[in-house]
Write an enzyme that holds these catalytic residues in place. Structure first.
Site, PDB file in Angstrom:
ATOM      1  N   THR A 175      11.502  36.807  39.793  1.00 33.68           N
ATOM      2  CA  THR A 175      12.040  35.843  40.749  1.00 33.68           C
ATOM      3  C   THR A 175      11.251  35.828  42.054  1.00 33.68           C
ATOM      4  OG1 THR A 175      13.643  37.521  41.321  1.00 33.68           O
ATOM      5  CG2 THR A 175      14.375  35.781  39.881  1.00 33.68           C
ATOM      6  N   THR A 176      10.608  36.941  42.384  1.00 36.77           N
ATOM      7  CA  THR A 176       9.753  36.944  43.569  1.00 36.77           C
ATOM      8  C   THR A 176       8.423  36.290  43.222  1.00 36.77           C
ATOM      9  OG1 THR A 176      10.695  39.127  43.973  1.00 36.77           O
ATOM     10  CG2 THR A 176       8.955  38.419  45.441  1.00 36.77           C
ATOM     11  N   ASP A 221      15.257  42.141  45.274  1.00 32.28           N
ATOM     12  CA  ASP A 221      15.292  41.094  44.271  1.00 32.28           C
ATOM     13  C   ASP A 221      15.097  39.729  44.927  1.00 32.28           C
ATOM     14  OD1 ASP A 221      15.727  40.172  41.626  1.00 32.28           O
ATOM     15  OD2 ASP A 221      17.670  39.444  42.297  1.00 32.28           O
ATOM     16  N   ASP A 272      18.518  42.834  35.993  1.00 28.52           N
ATOM     17  CA  ASP A 272      17.128  42.457  35.748  1.00 28.52           C
ATOM     18  C   ASP A 272      16.600  43.135  34.489  1.00 28.52           C
ATOM     19  OD1 ASP A 272      17.227  41.008  38.042  1.00 28.52           O
ATOM     20  OD2 ASP A 272      15.286  41.711  38.809  1.00 28.52           O
TER      21      ASP A 272
HETATM   22  P1  ADP Z   1       9.714  40.046  40.627  1.00 27.12           P
HETATM   23  O1  ADP Z   1      10.980  39.765  41.376  1.00 27.12           O
HETATM   24  O2  ADP Z   1       8.813  38.864  40.602  1.00 27.12           O
HETATM   25  O3  ADP Z   1       9.946  40.649  39.298  1.00 27.12           O
HETATM   26  P2  ADP Z   1       8.746  42.604  41.387  1.00 27.12           P
HETATM   27  O4  ADP Z   1       8.914  43.188  42.737  1.00 27.12           O
HETATM   28  O5  ADP Z   1       9.564  43.142  40.272  1.00 27.12           O
HETATM   29  O6  ADP Z   1       8.930  41.077  41.520  1.00 27.12           O
HETATM   30  O7  ADP Z   1       7.202  42.765  41.030  1.00 27.12           O
HETATM   31  C1  ADP Z   1       6.707  42.335  39.810  1.00 27.12           C
HETATM   32  C2  ADP Z   1       5.215  42.489  39.796  1.00 27.12           C
HETATM   33  O8  ADP Z   1       4.848  43.854  39.973  1.00 27.12           O
HETATM   34  C3  ADP Z   1       4.662  42.052  38.461  1.00 27.12           C
HETATM   35  O9  ADP Z   1       3.518  41.279  38.680  1.00 27.12           O
HETATM   36  C4  ADP Z   1       4.312  43.367  37.784  1.00 27.12           C
HETATM   37  O10 ADP Z   1       3.216  43.208  36.911  1.00 27.12           O
HETATM   38  C5  ADP Z   1       3.976  44.252  38.934  1.00 27.12           C
HETATM   39  N1  ADP Z   1       4.201  45.673  38.655  1.00 27.12           N
HETATM   40  C6  ADP Z   1       5.365  46.271  38.335  1.00 27.12           C
HETATM   41  N2  ADP Z   1       5.206  47.592  38.147  1.00 27.12           N
HETATM   42  C7  ADP Z   1       3.894  47.857  38.378  1.00 27.12           C
HETATM   43  C8  ADP Z   1       3.092  49.050  38.351  1.00 27.12           C
HETATM   44  N3  ADP Z   1       3.607  50.230  38.058  1.00 27.12           N
HETATM   45  N4  ADP Z   1       1.794  48.910  38.640  1.00 27.12           N
HETATM   46  C9  ADP Z   1       1.269  47.731  38.956  1.00 27.12           C
HETATM   47  N5  ADP Z   1       1.964  46.583  38.993  1.00 27.12           N
HETATM   48  C10 ADP Z   1       3.258  46.627  38.711  1.00 27.12           C
HETATM   49 MG    MG Z   2      10.794  42.452  38.759  1.00 29.23          MG
END
Ligand code: ADP
Ligand code: MG
Length: 541
Positions: A107-108, A74, A408
């Site tokens: 948040t990332t 996270d 989240d």
């Molecule tokens: P954050 O802390 O920003 O939420 P995450 O590690 O949760 O970071 O990553 C979010 C990103 O990953 C988003 O841009 C989302 O669209 C993408 N994402 C999540 N699941 C998938 C998936 N199964 N395939 C492709 N992209 C994904």
């Molecule tokens: Mg996320």
């Protein structure tokens, strides 16, 4: 109109480094240096979390000085624990906190976006564009992006459980506990739907959803409790551990001998006086307990007290004799939740403890969960809109991360309650914004067109990073993604599972509109404030 940082302007008195006479030269470079150092520091922070983005992102192990270890993915959690010296770097931590408060997810992404925008602005600065011009254009570009995103979004209804589950799963997919995404997604959707009225609510108070962490079992055992749980066991003085048709009271005063306000000593020298003191104490406590009994209460909740024993041993003994179940050490911040869920009125003094403040339920009993005991109250009459989630995990690291991930997921559902629209994930919205924004930049002229184009290109960082983290060739992948979007495939995204570009909606990768909109606007705002800083002033205490 803004004046360029004029070299001719009279040099203001400076606290730092004003020793030499050639300050005109210094004044010109210093703001640029400060800006460059801010940008470098903030970008370093963004780079640190870049590898964590997306479902194939890496996790971080955070080691605290005491030796505690946290494993997380996270962004907000990672950044919060970083020890940063540069004030601009700290702004990115604040940025991720702001996103956490506003949307809870993304948040990332928000920090990575800010890093890319800073990179873009550094290039614009090196071309001699004034920081104010850049920041104004960036703010406008951010607004334009919100419009583009809103265009892409599809409305969602809160009765459409399938869509809610999908968006919660997308957020959970990128977590350490992703193999339990199914359970946690269902739990979060059910929990939110239980505490809101879909017809009229436009926000969710997450305080109404109480998550209780219990070590033992696996994350799959996580459940929504039908009733109200207390983390404590009932106190063990031979009192009842199961009460049918309980009448529940909540007290905020103590049942123990009063103490003096100041640290005083009373010396009792003879036996008769000693006896009298003990008798008085018994009498005092018995009187309170009798009055509690008289109100009809048979389950007593006691707020934690830091000043003295909330319930003394002797009082426990009396309460047990009168068959009153006692649950003590209820945290102060939980009082509101307890009152709402049980429909009980807290009593701050004995005089206020009357029959009409009590709550009624069907059953209060002590239950065994894992290695510890808890008290569960079921069948509460006129129960408020609250829910209890019992979160399980086989070890502390998993349990803590499951808690953060569930938070989240709850936030994702909350976003959908606030703004009922979904967009595709997997880099699709960012690529669409890039294309549409560059198209828009053709209608602009001068510096603004440059800035818009730079802003648009910076957004490609998200698909680029997603591809990179998934082990794909980022340049090939992003180029193909751009192609597909140029052909009008709005929802083409990076399918990390198959390693190609597909319609990401078919893969059920969806996220709330609010998460993306807030990420882009907050990132743009932070970049603007970093650009506008031209000096760092240290205060000497
Ligand atoms: P954050 O802390 O920003 O939420 P995450 O590690 O949760 O970071 O990553 C979010 C990103 O990953 C988003 O841009 C989302 O669209 C993408 N994402 C999540 N699941 C998938 C998936 N199964 N395939 C492709 N992209 C994904
Ligand atoms: Mg996320």
């Amino acid at each position: 109109m803004t004046q360029p940082a004029a070299a001719k302007a009279p040099a203001p008195a400076r606290a730092v480094g004003s020793s030499n006479q050639h300050s005109a030269f210094k004044d010109k470079t210093k703001p640029a240096e400060i800006r460059a150092s801010s940008i470098t520091a903030a970008k370093a922070v963004a780079d640190a979390v870049r590898t964590s983005l997306g479902p194939k992102g890496m996790d971080k192990m955070i080691q605290e000085p005491k030796g505690d270890v946290t494993i997380t993915n996270d962004g907000a959690t990672i950044l919060q624990q970083m020890k940063l010296a540069h004030p601009a770097a700290k702004m990115l931590v604040e940025l991720s906190k702001a996103q956490d408060a506003e949307a809870g997810d993304g948040t990332t992404s928000v920090v990575i976006l800010a890093g890319a925008l800073l990179d873009a602005s550094a290039k614009l600065l090196s071309r001699g564009i004034h920081p104010t011009a850049i920041s104004e254009s960036f703010l406008r570009a951010g607004e334009k992006c919100s419009e583009i995103l809103a265009d892409m979004a599809t409305p969602v209804d809160l009765s459409d459980r399938e869509s809610l589950l999908k968006s919660a799963s997308t957020s959970l997919n990128s977590k350490v506990v992703h193999q339990h995404a199914g359970t946690l997604a269902a739990t979060s959707v059910d929990a939110v739907l239980k505490v809101i009225d879909p017809a009229k609510d436009t926000n969710v108070d997450l305080k109404d959803i109480k998550i209780m962490k219990k070590l033992g079992g696996v994350v799959e055992d996580t459940e929504l409790i039908d009733g109200v749980l207390f983390d404590q066991k009932s106190s063990s003085f031979g009192g009842p551990t199961r009460v049918d048709k309980p009448k529940i009271g909540l007290i905020q005063f103590c049942i123990s001998p009063p103490k003096t306000d100041m640290d005083n000593q009373v010396v009792v020298s003879d036996y008769a006086a000693m006896d009298r003191v003990l008798r008085e104490e018994r009498q005092y406590l018995l009187n309170i307990v009798k009055q509690i009994k008289k109100s009809g209460c048979n389950v007593l909740l006691v707020q934690k007290s830091i000043l003295r024993d909330a319930v003394s041993d002797l009082a426990h003994h009396f309460l047990a004799k009168m068959k009153i179940m006692v649950i003590k050490d209820i945290e102060r911040e939980d009082i509101e939740y307890v009152c709402k869920s049980l429909n009980v009125r807290p009593a701050a003094s004995l005089d206020h403890f009357t029959a009409d403040t009590l709550a009624t339920a069907e059953l209060a009993e002590e239950i065994q969960t894992g290695s510890s005991k808890m008290v569960k109250i079921t069948g509460v009459q006129n129960r408020g809109r609250t829910v209890n989630v019992l979160l399980r995990g086989s070890n502390k690291l998993v349990l803590e991360e499951a808690d953060r991930s569930l938070h989240d997921a709850l936030c994702v559902i909350r976003c959908l309650v606030k703004k009922r629209a979904l967009i595709a994930g997997g880099g699709a919205p960012e690529m669409e914004m890039t294309l549409r924004l560059s198209e828009h930049s053709h209608t602009l002229t001068g510096v603004e067109a440059y800035c818009f184009r730079a802003f648009a290109d910076a957004l490609e960082i998200i698909p680029y990073t997603l591809a990179e983290n998934a082990g794909l060739n980022p340049i090939v992948t992003v180029t193909e993604l751009r192609n597909r979007h140029a052909k009008g495939e709005k929802n083409a995204g990076i399918n990390v599972r198959r390693g190609q570009i597909t319609n990401i909606l078919e893969e059920s990768v969806v996220q709330p509109l609010l998460v993306s909109v807030s990420a882009i606007t907050l990132a743009a705002e932070t970049v603007c404030s970093i650009l506008k800083i031209d000096d760092v002033i240290n205060v000497v205490n």
